[in-house]
Design an enzyme around this catalytic site. Structure first.
Site, short mmCIF file in Angstrom:
data_model
loop_
_atom_site.label_atom_id
_atom_site.label_comp_id
_atom_site.label_asym_id
_atom_site.label_seq_id
_atom_site.Cartn_x
_atom_site.Cartn_y
_atom_site.Cartn_z
N TYR A 1 -2.38 -3.41 -2.01
CA TYR A 1 -1.84 -3.34 -3.02
C TYR A 1 -2.20 -2.54 -4.23
O TYR A 1 -3.49 -2.40 -4.25
CB TYR A 1 -1.91 -4.96 -3.46
CG TYR A 1 -1.50 -5.00 -4.79
CD1 TYR A 1 -0.39 -5.84 -4.78
CD2 TYR A 1 -2.56 -5.88 -5.36
CE1 TYR A 1 0.11 -5.89 -6.36
CE2 TYR A 1 -2.19 -6.43 -6.99
CZ TYR A 1 -0.51 -6.36 -6.99
OH TYR A 1 -0.46 -7.21 -8.57
N ASP B 1 3.02 -3.00 -1.25
CA ASP B 1 2.90 -2.62 -2.54
C ASP B 1 2.44 -1.69 -3.20
O ASP B 1 1.33 -1.80 -3.76
CB ASP B 1 2.72 -4.19 -3.21
CG ASP B 1 3.27 -3.88 -4.65
OD1 ASP B 1 3.67 -3.47 -5.02
OD2 ASP B 1 3.38 -5.45 -5.42
#
Length: 506
Positions: free
Chosen positions: A181, A222
């Site tokens: 992330y 992400d």
């Protein structure tokens, strides 16, 4: 509702990545609201062999809910300081059948937390703290030029790993899975962009090091960067394009050149970018399979403006693979029909292959030893319960006794039991004090003891067999209609249950 993407072959490895934006709220959305907070059912729904979540927003006190999943290895990292922020997880399916085509592929060899190698190895048997860089038995290696990427500033490197943003898993098929992330810099500050750039530089350098070592690498998560103009609805609206013509290659190049440093850095890593570099080794699996002609392939939308229904969003979520896996890619796509977050899942099917020497499993036929980062070890998700704690409190000791230097015998410390309970529960605390003072055990018993007492109400011949031909398990109804009522059910986990059900006589 069924997941609409089917595997082409049982020998393919299904990878799924999903920024869930809070794992607790994730289960409030269809179809996950029918899955009883069970990640096992979620993984079955996706038919996932490897699944990574970002933005778990969980904490140590409830990690047991997500860290002990039947049939999966679990690896979770959470922030070192901020509670309920960030956090990523990676779950790998356990394959125990040697005849399964994935047996020599999905065995977990090693696991590492963070991207820098400066975090301490958990549960170090030597007793002294060691970083991953200092412990070859636990580390994945590949630290060359990492410090140079941000001028050797150790404090800055340590800060990159304080927010629970990455776990890395090495598999027996010579492949490293990275669940990540990346920082977003939502406020668009200079400090935020510097932090993001440092993180990306170290991450991509580490991936290049793995590739140089001869490893396959799959980066899932992400990345928080829209790689091209077509990956952002806002960019498509604001970038000036002459009328009466569509996008051409120069438009992509001009857009990347005039954009943020993080986007330029990201594109420089991709072999299918319009601006690749000599360091380009990664392939965007979704774009490679779906092609540049597919527009509006977004993975996140603004929930405040409710832009998902009109598909006005951004593509920030990726499954990136090193270029030596290009020919093994079977399928890849986004799944915008799946709710549960402001993001949507992304999946890829890859025909990973065992190592050429076929020695991915030791000569004794047993899988490799489970890494120390596995949740059951890292977060001590054992079988102990609160009853054990109380038995130690009665003896006047803390749950973890210390050792004296003179005789190395365990010596208890005086404690205040009030600290084990939330303030305001004065009546409960008083009752516990009374129980301890009168040397009586609290009115609790281990789960197995309670289960045996419940079964003791029935003759062994009265215990029914489920459809598997196995003895059923006695359970208690928690529904509003039949609270506390006993029933028999299949003892297998939900994904293997035969559906057997029978009310127990009262």
């Amino acid at each position: 509702m069924e997941f609409c993407h089917k595997k082409n072959s049982p020998g393919d490895v299904r990878l799924v990545t999903f920024n869930v934006n809070g794992i607790k709220t994730f289960f409030q959305y269809h179809p996950f609201n029918k899955m009883h907070n069970s990640l096992e059912l979620v993984f079955d729904f996706f038919n996932a062999d490897i699944i990574t979540f970002q933005e778990l927003k969980t904490s140590k006190d409830i990690i047991y809910k997500w860290g002990k999943i039947n049939g999966y290895h679990s690896f979770i990292t959470i922030p070192k300081s901020k509670r309920g922020y960030s956090g990523v997880g990676c779950w790998i399916k356990k394959i125990t059948d040697v005849k399964n085509p994935l047996y020599n592929i999905l065995q977990v060899v090693k696991a590492e937390e963070g991207i820098t190698g400066y975090l301490n190895v958990p549960n170090n048997s030597s007793g002294s703290a060691k970083t991953y860089r200092q412990d070859p038995s636990s580390s994945l290696g590949g630290y060359e030029k990492i410090d140079d990427a941000i001028f050797g500033d150790i404090d800055t490197l340590l800060k990159l790993d304080q927010e629970g943003r990455c776990v890395m898993i090495e598999l027996s098929c010579n492949t490293i899975i990275i669940s990540c992330y990346c920082p977003a810099n939502s406020m668009r500050t200079e400090v935020g962009e510097s932090f993001r750039m440092n993180f990306l530089k170290v991450l991509f350098q580490r991936i290049r090091n793995f590739y140089t070592m001869g490893k396959n690498v799959i980066l899932m998560g992400d990345i928080n960067v829209a790689r091209d103009i077509i990956d952002s609805a806002e960019s498509m609206d604001t970038f000036i394009i002459p009328k009466n013509r569509g996008l051409n290659e120069n438009d992509f190049i001009n857009y990347i050149n005039k954009t943020t440093p993080s986007r330029k850095l990201f594109n420089s890593q991709l072999i299918d970018s319009k601006l690749p570099s000599e360091n380009s080794i990664l392939l965007d699996s979704t774009r490679y399979i779906q092609g540049y002609q597919r527009l509006k392939m977004y993975t996140v939308w603004n929930t405040i403006l409710n832009t998902r229904p009109i598909n006005y969003g951004t593509r920030l979520d990726y499954i990136l693979v090193t270029k030596n896996l290009r020919d093994d890619l079977q399928n890849a796509d986004i799944c915008p029909e799946i709710l549960g977050s402001d993001h949507c899942p992304v999946f890829a099917d890859i025909a990973l292959k065992p190592k050429p020497d076929c020695n991915s499993v030791p000569d004794n036929g047993l899988p490799p030893q489970t890494p120390k980062l596995e949740c059951k070890y890292y977060y001590k998700l054992g079988t102990s319960d609160i009853t054990t704690m109380f038995s130690k409190l009665q003896r006047g000791t803390t749950p973890t006794a210390s050792k004296t230097k003179s005789n190395s015998k365990k010596v208890g410390k005086p404690i205040r039991i009030d600290g084990f309970f939330k303030t305001g529960k004065t009546k409960s605390i008083a009752n516990i004090h009374k129980l301890i003072k009168t040397n009586k055990n609290p009115p609790m018993m281990p789960r197995e003891t309670l289960k045996q007492q419940q079964l003791g109400m029935f003759d062994k011949n009265d215990i029914p067999l489920c459809k598997h031909g196995e003895k059923a398990t006695l359970k208690t109804s928690k529904t509003d209609k039949n609270p506390g009522k006993k029933f028999w059910a299949c003892s297998q986990p939900p994904n293997a249950s035969c559906g057997y059900f029978q009310w127990a006589p009262t």
